[in-house]
Write an enzyme that holds these catalytic residues in place. Sequence first.
Site: not given
Ligand code: PA5
Length: 449
Positions: A290, A311, A425
């Site tokens: 990310e 494996h 989303k």
């Molecule tokens: O690193 C991030 O920002 C994302 O992976 C969020 O943690 C994830 O989408 C969950 O979001 P939230 O905590 O708003 O539910």
Amino acid sequence: MNPLQLDFTKAFGPAADERLEAIRPEAEKSLRTLYEGTGAGNDFLGWLHLPSSITDTQLTDIEQTAERLRACQAVVVIGIGGSYLGARAVIEALTDSFDALRTGADRTHPVILYAGNQIGEDYLSELCDLLRGRDFGIINISKSGTTTEPAIAFRILRSLLEENVGAAAAKERIVAVTDRARGALRTLADREGYKTYVIPDDVGGRYSVLTPVGLLPIAVAGIDIRALVRGAVEMERAVGPDVPFDRNPALRYAAARQALYREGKKIEILANFHPKLHYVGEWWKQLYGESEGKDHRGLFPAAVDLTTDLHSMGQWIQQGERTIFETVVSIDSPERTLSVPTDADNLDGLNYLAGRRVDEINKMAELGTRLAHASGGVPNIRVSIPRLTADHLGRLLYFFEAACGISGYLSGVNPFDQPGVEAYKSNMFALLDKPGFEAESRAIRAQLG
Ligand code: PA5
């Protein structure tokens, strides 16, 4: 000496120092950008000095809430991505591998279960079957407080808990970890009077393991959160801008992976030789994926569990396309001792190993693998910590976070946003006819024909 050690000799051979030296000025500039807060995403740097800013009062409060939840038979951690991977990584690394199967006096803490990290109907149904009639707790974690996956799981599990123990008792067993003011979870928590913890505005999900997001579930699992934080504080000091390149592990790791990326390596495989580190690999994948994968660039972070995956994926790693490098996370010494017994018949031919520690065999598998992969054209970095304990894990997590921030700036991207996560989303909401998405619904239906 820093207990976390790096070995680049199988990544660059004897020329490791020169190769790292070549990228050093840029890496140091990225480190300064990070610490001076002059780069993109600089409103998300709260994690940088987070370990050293955690107070005794905060830890005590988390420990007290954890103690209350520990009276439950099970605690469900609801969250997705950065809102659960860090906790799961630490819990699975530091608790007994067969923890969930232990009962009676063998149990020192509730079984920790996870929900809201996918939308599996069978999974949620089976979880409800398991929890029906039981006294369980819920830690509901969502920074935005609006994420669909955890929201669905919470709606279902909250209703089940209320059925099981009654609405008043359910409130005592639910803790919400969310934004200080915004989001549906904050509204609900305030209305219902749940115990809440705040995820700081300037800490993104994937950098939040040392906030209550990670610390509360970790404490419920009986892990020493003070030791975890202590290790992270030490690493915070060991990777700061005043630590020179040759002694700064985060800077050197970031420089090495960037040097390999520029040579055409497109995939970094995080490999462990310790089954308990599986979720550390999952946490790391999210952190780097990310943070770096944007603007059509970035190393693809993959993870393997070895020797298991030798494996299955071993063939590809040894002889597939040469666009990969490997980072092995190694634990110097196991916590337990077990040797191979002698067998009078020796039908399996293993007596040459009799009396030798299982870990010695594992270490030879690790060394043999690293040599094989390096000679097969897969550069190999080794990151090692002395033991799999809370303080060393705290060091490792903070090391990866700091190196990730530097790496993002070295790649020229904002390491603290994740705009690409929104695309699925929006389509999902359009397909589900979510109010407010009418135009998107029409557009996506037209696209589907
Ligand atoms: O690193 C991030 O920002 C994302 O992976 C969020 O943690 C994830 O989408 C969950 O979001 P939230 O905590 O708003 O539910």
